[in-house]
Design an enzyme around this catalytic site. Structure first.
Site, PDB file in Angstrom:
ATOM      1  NE  ARG A 203      -2.667  -0.897   3.506  1.00 53.11           N
ATOM      2  CZ  ARG A 203      -2.047  -0.136   4.549  1.00 53.11           C
ATOM      3  NH1 ARG A 203      -2.108   1.165   4.408  1.00 53.11           N
ATOM      4  NH2 ARG A 203      -1.690  -0.880   5.683  1.00 53.11           N
TER       5      ARG A 203
ATOM      6  CE1 TYR B 210       0.317  -5.886  -1.323  1.00 50.23           C
ATOM      7  CE2 TYR B 210      -0.826  -3.894  -0.698  1.00 50.23           C
ATOM      8  CZ  TYR B 210      -0.306  -4.914  -0.608  1.00 50.23           C
ATOM      9  OH  TYR B 210      -0.281  -5.508   0.628  1.00 50.23           O
TER      10      TYR B 210
ATOM     11  CE  LYS C  62      -6.515  -2.991   5.002  1.00 51.21           C
ATOM     12  NZ  LYS C  62      -6.450  -3.697   6.275  1.00 51.21           N
TER      13      LYS C  62
ATOM     14  CG  HIS D 146      -7.978  -2.052  10.448  1.00 52.92           C
ATOM     15  ND1 HIS D 146      -6.769  -1.780  10.865  1.00 52.92           N
ATOM     16  CD2 HIS D 146      -7.699  -3.211   9.663  1.00 52.92           C
ATOM     17  CE1 HIS D 146      -6.008  -2.474  10.196  1.00 52.92           C
ATOM     18  NE2 HIS D 146      -6.537  -3.346   9.416  1.00 52.92           N
TER      19      HIS D 146
ATOM     20  CB  SER E  45       0.783  -3.792  10.783  1.00 52.83           C
ATOM     21  OG  SER E  45       1.745  -2.768  11.072  1.00 52.83           O
TER      22      SER E  45
ATOM     23  CB  CYS F  23      -0.472  -6.183  16.869  1.00 55.78           C
ATOM     24  SG  CYS F  23       0.502  -4.665  17.030  1.00 55.78           S
TER      25      CYS F  23
ATOM     26  CE  LYS G 244      -7.610  -6.409  12.136  1.00 57.03           C
ATOM     27  NZ  LYS G 244      -7.636  -5.653  11.272  1.00 57.03           N
TER      28      LYS G 244
ATOM     29  CG  ASP H  94      -8.336  -6.538   7.293  1.00 59.41           C
ATOM     30  OD1 ASP H  94      -7.317  -6.267   8.462  1.00 59.41           O
ATOM     31  OD2 ASP H  94      -8.314  -6.076   6.256  1.00 59.41           O
TER      32      ASP H  94
ATOM     33  NE  ARG I  47      -0.207  -8.283   2.259  1.00 60.48           N
ATOM     34  CZ  ARG I  47      -0.848  -7.533   3.276  1.00 60.48           C
ATOM     35  NH1 ARG I  47      -1.941  -8.448   3.712  1.00 60.48           N
ATOM     36  NH2 ARG I  47      -0.390  -6.431   3.782  1.00 60.48           N
TER      37      ARG I  47
END
Length: 586
Positions: A67, A195, A204, A224, A246, A248, A250, A273, A364
């Site tokens: 991003r 991307y 997003k 989020h 990010s 952490c 999730k 997400d 990814r």
């Protein structure tokens, strides 16, 4: 007479001048045609059909791998409505400058019209979008990440109730790369990138930046956040939403294999997400996952950190910028302890080791949510799932305890608004740099964040039975610099205490920052952890928090007079409570 959708597509055709136009139907055959096109273009490769059936590896341009926040703009009519945490561009300037880049951008290419739904097909919380794109990679990815094709066209019909998104790869020149959001028009423009976060406009761009603006207008919440269900031994499932910046954990939390599963505590995944939430007729906050797939970071993902997603991605998956073994299987750092003998890196070169990674650090996987073994039976419930707890969290080596509960909704909004996380060397090159990331929405809020905090406060008044709010920190370290808490599946022990607090039976000790578990309140059976370590994990140091509160005050000044009065009052109350504790120790 042309429908609003047909009119908008014709405008896009006139602007971009494609060779031909294809309206996507979302069928499996269509996806295979996209894959065939990608393979013919030479940057996409089929993987081992025996071990990874119907999986592909796509290699993006080396300058287009993440991003690009610096070229992401909120194009609200008034600059002040975008706020100090967003880049702003006037709508007229944006359409003139970037409109020139779109002129003829699809010449010689195919324009794909991608109608899609964000949310379960039959839910009134679901919203529709349409992306036009010249990227078959985007089409193939959107077929996984959203409910795409005829099903969306039927919902849109002859209405104008959809979010239009115009996307073109352009020439992939970073200097001509823009991601624009026009919130008053509910419009998205993106050019110069293929991307995911820049090109999959349902993610997003729509689901957070545009949807957050819509949510404020329509009295709901676009966040989020992951959504998970914790099943207890009786079979009852309690649902929680959680926001983390990010790095952490999730996705791993959303899809964890519970360390207490033998005791009857199992985790179910609703989403990893994004959460859209609104008040239900029962007075509880209900959440849906607007996405249909997972678009996750590959490096670090393995059978220990996330066995559920490892099982999911064994088929029908798009891998992007990972390495490939001699057996044509995907590989990335952290997947296995040993590096395969013969490896092709993410740019197609023979991997020889050294400092450069084999897989790009932001490589990814894109996989359908329904393939995950842990997917909740209610993940597509049209009414959503009732949220009983909201978790905020960050990566903090000290200061923040393992878990604490906010005193009430208003205090919980303060906790979310002031949350911070420390960066890792892999992200910034500097370790331990503290960044405030309110509700993990700093890059994704589509309007002034001071107004966003106010919306949170107002939502609390609309919810008859608001969720309890907690803060968690899996990353506290001891004096030796090592993590005190084992994390991963052991995090269910913290979720169990949160569940007990929701049910008004968990033991907690009041501290200046909120309620912290008593040492005996956490279920630690079978965990090799000392009483001293538990004490350190739960310790609230008044001196550390006095410094933290001063930092929070400086951060809040960024929002000027649009910072809600209630948050400044919460900061003052926290300071007073800390001063009382500090003076009592003198």
């Amino acid at each position: 007479m042309a429908t609003p959708l047909e009119q908008w597509v014709e405008e896009a055709v006139q602007r971009t001048q494609p060779k031909r136009v294809v309206w996507c139907d979302g069928s499996a055959g269509e996806t295979q045609r996209m894959v065939e096109t990608l393979v013919e273009e030479g940057r996409t490769f089929r993987l081992n059909e025996t071990t990874y059936p119907n999986c592909i590896l796509h290699r993006s341009d080396p300058n287009d791998v993440a991003r690009t926040e610096q070229v992401t703009f909120i194009c609200s009519r008034r600059k002040e409505d975008a706020g100090p945490t967003n880049n702003w561009m006037a709508p007229e300037e944006a359409k003139q400058t970037v409109g020139a880049l779109f002129k003829g951008a699809m010449a010689g290419r195919t324009m794909y019209v991608v109608p899609y739904l964000m949310g379960p097909v039959d839910s009134q919380m679901t919203r529709a979008g349409v992306e036009v794109t010249d990227s078959p990679y985007v089409v193939a990815s959107m077929s996984i990440m959203a409910r795409m094709g005829k099903i969306a066209l039927e919902r849109i019909g002859s209405t104008n109730d959809f979010v239009p998104g115009l996307h073109s790869l352009g020439d992939l020149n970073p200097s001509r790369r823009f991601v624009l959001h026009f919130p008053e028009e509910k419009l998205i423009w993106s050019i110069g990138s293929g991307y995911g976060g820049n090109a999959l406009l349902g993610k997003k761009c729509f689901a957070l930046r545009i949807a957050s603006w819509m949510a404020r207008e329509q009295a709901w919440m676009a966040e989020h956040m992951l959504i998970l269900g914790l099943e207890d031994p009786s079979g009852k499932v309690t649902y929680m939403a959680a926001a983390f910046p990010s790095a952490c954990g999730k996705t791993n939390l959303a899809m964890m294999v519970s360390a207490l599963e033998k005791m009857g505590y199992r985790v179910w995944t609703v989403g990893d997400d994004i959460a859209w939430m609104q008040t239900g007729s029962d007075g509880y906050l209900h959440a849906i996952n607007p996405e249909a797939g997972f678009f996750g970071v590959a490096p670090g993902t393995n059978a220990h950190s996330n066995p559920n997603v490892m099982a999911a991605m064994k088929r029908n998956t798009i891998f992007t910028n990972v390495a490939m073994t001699a057996a044509r299987e995907p590989w990335w750092e952290g997947l296995t302890k040993e590096i395969p003998a013969k490896l092709t890196d993410w740019q197609g070169r023979e991997f020889s080791g050294g400092n450069r990674p084999a897989a790009h650090p932001n490589s990814r996987y894109t996989v359908a949510a329904e393939q995950a073994p842990c997917i909740s039976p209610r993940w597509e419930d049209p009414a959503g799932v009732p949220i009983s707890a909201i978790l905020f969290g960050g990566r903090r080596a000290r200061v923040a305890p393992l878990v604490y509960e906010a005193f009430n909704w208003q205090h919980g909004v303060f906790v979310g608004a002031s949350m911070a996380s420390e960066t890792t060397a892999a992200i910034t090159g500097e370790v331990g740099v503290r960044r405030r990331d309110p509700m993990a929405m700093l890059p994704f809020c589509g309007y002034h964040m001071g107004d966003y905090f106010q919306h949170w406060l107002e939502m609390g008044q609309r919810i008859a039975h608001p969720p309890k709010i907690f803060h968690v920190n899996w990353f506290r370290k001891g004096r030796d610099g090592k993590f005190l808490w084992p994390g991963f599946g052991e995090n269910v022990r913290v979720l169990k205490w949160i569940l007990e607090r929701v049910e008004d039976r968990g033991q907690g000790e009041e501290t200046p920052i909120g309620f912290v578990p008593t040492r005996r309140a956490l279920t630690l059976d079978g965990l090799d952890i000392s009483a001293e370590t538990v004490d350190e994990l739960l310790r609230v140091d008044a001196g550390d928090w006095q410094k933290e509160t001063e930092e929070i005050g400086r951060f809040f000044t960024k929002f000027g007079d649009r910072l809600p009065r209630e948050l400044r009052e919460e900061q003052v109350r926290l300071t007073e409570r800390l001063n009382l504790v500090a003076s009592a120790k003198i």
